[in-house]
Design a protein around this motif. Sequence first.
Motif, mmCIF file in Angstrom:
data_model
loop_
_atom_site.group_PDB
_atom_site.id
_atom_site.type_symbol
_atom_site.label_atom_id
_atom_site.label_comp_id
_atom_site.label_asym_id
_atom_site.label_seq_id
_atom_site.Cartn_x
_atom_site.Cartn_y
_atom_site.Cartn_z
ATOM 1 N N ASP A 124 0.868 -1.147 -0.121
ATOM 2 C CA ASP A 124 0.052 -0.026 -0.140
ATOM 3 C C ASP A 124 0.883 1.243 -0.197
ATOM 4 O OD1 ASP A 124 -2.253 -1.641 0.127
ATOM 5 O OD2 ASP A 124 -2.640 -1.447 2.139
ATOM 6 N N ALA A 125 1.869 1.260 1.050
ATOM 7 C CA ALA A 125 2.855 2.412 1.011
ATOM 8 C C ALA A 125 3.581 2.809 -0.346
ATOM 9 C CB ALA A 125 3.725 2.290 2.021
ATOM 10 N N ILE A 126 4.154 1.616 -1.110
ATOM 11 C CA ILE A 126 4.844 1.814 -2.163
ATOM 12 C C ILE A 126 3.981 1.960 -3.297
ATOM 13 C CG2 ILE A 126 6.324 0.415 -3.882
ATOM 14 C CD1 ILE A 126 7.341 -1.034 -1.718
ATOM 15 N N ARG A 127 2.757 1.684 -3.557
ATOM 16 C CA ARG A 127 1.902 1.969 -4.376
ATOM 17 C C ARG A 127 1.565 3.423 -4.389
ATOM 18 N NH1 ARG A 127 0.604 0.192 -9.367
ATOM 19 N NH2 ARG A 127 0.279 -1.895 -8.553
ATOM 20 N N ALA A 128 1.391 3.926 -2.954
ATOM 21 C CA ALA A 128 0.991 5.286 -2.797
ATOM 22 C C ALA A 128 2.221 6.239 -2.956
ATOM 23 C CB ALA A 128 0.378 5.400 -1.611
ATOM 24 N N ARG A 129 3.195 5.943 -3.102
ATOM 25 C CA ARG A 129 4.649 6.633 -3.259
ATOM 26 C C ARG A 129 4.623 7.143 -1.794
ATOM 27 N NH1 ARG A 129 7.333 5.092 -7.826
ATOM 28 N NH2 ARG A 129 5.840 4.980 -9.698
ATOM 29 N N HIS A 130 4.549 6.643 -0.999
ATOM 30 C CA HIS A 130 4.586 6.911 0.358
ATOM 31 C C HIS A 130 5.956 6.428 0.957
ATOM 32 C CE1 HIS A 130 -0.154 7.955 1.078
ATOM 33 N NE2 HIS A 130 0.387 8.971 0.368
ATOM 34 N N THR A 180 8.166 7.418 3.290
ATOM 35 C CA THR A 180 8.538 7.228 4.695
ATOM 36 C C THR A 180 7.565 6.034 5.331
ATOM 37 O OG1 THR A 180 8.972 9.706 4.849
ATOM 38 C CG2 THR A 180 8.247 8.400 7.010
ATOM 39 N N GLU A 181 6.280 6.082 4.924
ATOM 40 C CA GLU A 181 5.445 4.893 5.298
ATOM 41 C C GLU A 181 6.096 3.438 4.840
ATOM 42 O OE1 GLU A 181 1.552 5.547 4.305
ATOM 43 O OE2 GLU A 181 1.351 7.431 5.165
ATOM 44 N N ALA A 182 6.588 3.370 3.804
ATOM 45 C CA ALA A 182 7.096 2.191 3.235
ATOM 46 C C ALA A 182 8.540 1.630 4.258
ATOM 47 C CB ALA A 182 7.648 2.402 1.789
ATOM 48 N N GLU A 183 9.150 2.787 4.247
ATOM 49 C CA GLU A 183 10.326 2.725 5.245
ATOM 50 C C GLU A 183 10.268 2.227 6.566
ATOM 51 O OE1 GLU A 183 14.270 5.288 6.809
ATOM 52 O OE2 GLU A 183 12.754 6.222 5.697
ATOM 53 N N GLU A 184 9.060 2.707 7.151
ATOM 54 C CA GLU A 184 8.706 2.272 8.504
ATOM 55 C C GLU A 184 7.940 1.102 8.562
ATOM 56 O OE1 GLU A 184 6.331 5.686 9.641
ATOM 57 O OE2 GLU A 184 7.873 6.837 10.370
ATOM 58 N N ALA A 185 7.342 0.482 7.396
ATOM 59 C CA ALA A 185 6.359 -0.852 7.592
ATOM 60 C C ALA A 185 7.485 -1.664 7.250
ATOM 61 C CB ALA A 185 5.732 -0.830 6.312
ATOM 62 N N MET A 186 8.508 -1.674 6.457
ATOM 63 C CA MET A 186 9.693 -2.507 6.458
ATOM 64 C C MET A 186 10.347 -2.711 7.704
ATOM 65 S SD MET A 186 11.235 -4.813 4.487
ATOM 66 C CE MET A 186 11.004 -4.365 2.779
#
Length: 218
Positions: free
Chosen positions: A181-187, A189-195
């Motif tokens: 979801d975060a990568i699809r949305a180009r977010h 920081t959220e992608a980094e935090e989710a990982m």
Amino acid sequence: MSEGQAMIDDVVERIRRISGEGRLPAERVLADQLGVNRYILRKALGQLRAGDEIPASQPRNRGKRRAAGSAPGAIADLTSPAEMWEVRLSLEPEIARLAAVRGTAAEIDAIEAVHARSTPTVFDLETDIAFHRAIAVASHNALALHLMEQVMDMTRDPGFRAKFPAFTAETGWRHHQMLVDAIRARHATEAEEAMRLHLAAILQWLNGGADPARYALK
């Protein structure tokens, strides 16, 4: 679409035709055959591998390295799953951030497609490897992808996997969905935090902490 991406897409189609006729030749031979440089070729091959259209690349002298892996002093014998996850924690959150920023639409589709093959209750090693590799491909960082492939190759080693605690019903599926979801949305920081959340939960479990299934999602 940029001229460079159009060239990569053209090479992708030509490789598809060649792969349909049998095993692909070595990169140097294939680059000469297609009349393209190695950079364009590797981009095209990465796109096909991310979509599981061709097998993942195999490291050179793989047979020798597997034989060495069973010898005393080999890295698989010297390290542990917890140490591996410490390294992954230092590397993969940034890879996820870069994937959100740099990943092409096709590469993000590939990440989502791999995740769609997984289920919330069944862990499949190869699907998990394909998911994390697809994110590394989308980061457009060749060294990061190379390092991740070395890490993933070690996770396949039966002796190394014997060091893991028993797997539970938790598969990391929900964390993977957060990443998609975060990568699809180009977010980024959220992608980094989710990982980071995903890997930290597993690391604590590997160090004798709570089952990963008990970690609440933020």
